[in-house]
Design an enzyme around this catalytic site. Structure first.
Site, PDB file in Angstrom:
ATOM      1  N   ASN A  92       0.571  -0.884  -0.270  1.00  0.00           N
ATOM      2  CA  ASN A  92       0.134  -0.448   0.128  1.00  0.00           C
ATOM      3  C   ASN A  92       1.249   1.003  -0.125  1.00  0.00           C
ATOM      4  O   ASN A  92       1.978   0.988   0.728  1.00  0.00           O
ATOM      5  CB  ASN A  92      -0.507   0.064   1.501  1.00  0.00           C
ATOM      6  CG  ASN A  92      -1.254   1.595   1.359  1.00  0.00           C
ATOM      7  OD1 ASN A  92      -2.204   1.605   0.471  1.00  0.00           O
ATOM      8  ND2 ASN A  92      -1.690   1.628   3.172  1.00  0.00           N
TER       9      ASN A  92
ATOM     10  N   HIS B  70       0.996   4.970   1.088  1.00  0.00           N
ATOM     11  CA  HIS B  70       0.822   5.895   2.189  1.00  0.00           C
ATOM     12  C   HIS B  70       1.145   7.368   2.359  1.00  0.00           C
ATOM     13  O   HIS B  70       2.516   7.347   2.554  1.00  0.00           O
ATOM     14  CB  HIS B  70      -0.088   5.557   3.617  1.00  0.00           C
ATOM     15  CG  HIS B  70      -0.334   6.245   4.809  1.00  0.00           C
ATOM     16  ND1 HIS B  70      -1.301   6.101   5.038  1.00  0.00           N
ATOM     17  CD2 HIS B  70       0.500   7.012   5.552  1.00  0.00           C
ATOM     18  CE1 HIS B  70      -1.267   6.639   6.140  1.00  0.00           C
ATOM     19  NE2 HIS B  70      -0.786   7.095   6.894  1.00  0.00           N
TER      20      HIS B  70
ATOM     21  N   SER C 215       5.150   6.280   2.497  1.00  0.00           N
ATOM     22  CA  SER C 215       5.821   5.260   2.390  1.00  0.00           C
ATOM     23  C   SER C 215       5.107   4.318   1.807  1.00  0.00           C
ATOM     24  O   SER C 215       3.878   4.070   2.078  1.00  0.00           O
ATOM     25  CB  SER C 215       4.868   4.842   3.976  1.00  0.00           C
ATOM     26  OG  SER C 215       6.348   6.228   5.472  1.00  0.00           O
TER      27      SER C 215
ATOM     28  N   ASP D 151      -2.044   0.580   8.171  1.00  0.00           N
ATOM     29  CA  ASP D 151      -0.694   1.428   7.847  1.00  0.00           C
ATOM     30  C   ASP D 151       0.335   0.783   9.048  1.00  0.00           C
ATOM     31  O   ASP D 151       1.255   1.706   8.942  1.00  0.00           O
ATOM     32  CB  ASP D 151      -1.308   2.801   7.716  1.00  0.00           C
ATOM     33  CG  ASP D 151      -2.122   2.755   6.771  1.00  0.00           C
ATOM     34  OD1 ASP D 151      -2.316   3.250   5.610  1.00  0.00           O
ATOM     35  OD2 ASP D 151      -2.767   4.138   7.012  1.00  0.00           O
TER      36      ASP D 151
END
Ligand code: GRF
Length: 198
Positions: free
Chosen positions: A110, A112, A139, A148
């Site tokens: 992912n 973020h 990130s 996260d």
């Protein structure tokens, strides 16, 4: 070189998806984009994905109501139909259940918009400004059950200027996301391929 069959999950404009497709539609990239999946029929990124000749599917989350796992089982079926090996979340705005995260453990990443571990969750740019931070950034991380929280793969940093608002800061970080994500996708794909060999 064997390439890892990769799905990109989006909910909106898809600018990070486009940056990844620009890099990974070349056969030299270890991730091969085989599917763009969205939970929103009106996601602008779908039209962009089609111009790259990548298969697209929409699974609208709304008919599933509060049953997140039923929605995810429908997504999982499509991912399996396409023999997907890695999932890349690019502005995918649904919280994932432990069940789905477990299906993709160490195979889902992912992006973020904060310098994790700072500011998981929402309103990251405003929170960095309010805290008086000198810098902010983005990130890319492995997805784990905690939102996260997973191990960071790569980060990019920008300076926060005194006149910055959440909007100007987000606008300055976005091009950094576009530069960072294809590199992080490459690192993640190489790591997964390496693990498969071991
Ligand atoms: C990006 O800012 C990303 O960091 C966040 O959602 C936004 C998605 O933008 N997770 P886009 O759809 O890639 O343009």
């Amino acid at each position: 070189m064997r390439r890892l069959r990769t799905a990109i999950l989006i909910s909106g404009r898809g600018s990070n998806m486009q940056a990844i497709l620009d890099a990974a539609c070349s056969t030299a990239h270890p991730a091969e984009p085989v599917l763009v999946l969205t939970n929103r029929p009106d996601a602008a990124g779908l039209i962009i994905a089609e111009t790259y000749g990548v298969a697209t599917t929409c699974i609208d989350h709304k008919p599933y109501g509060k049953d997140r796992e039923a929605f995810e089982r429908a997504m999982q079926a499509v991912l399996e139909e396409h023999n997907v090996e890695m999932v890349v979340l690019a502005g995918f705005m649904r919280i994932l259940t432990p069940w789905f995260v477990g299906q993709w453990s160490e195979r889902m990443i992912n992006i973020h918009p904060s310098l994790l571990p700072k500011y998981p969750g929402l309103h990251t740019h405003q929170r960095a400004i309010d805290a008086g931070d000198a810098d902010a950034g983005c990130s890319v991380h492995w997805v784990t059950e905690g939102v996260d929280q997973g191990r960071v793969i790569a980060q990019a940093r920008v300076t926060i200027e005194p006149e910055d608002t959440a909007e100007t800061l987000a606008a300055r970080i976005l091009p950094e996301e576009h530069a960072l994500y294809p590199i992080a996708v490459e690192r993640a794909a190489l790591e997964i391929l390496q693990r498969q060999k071991a």
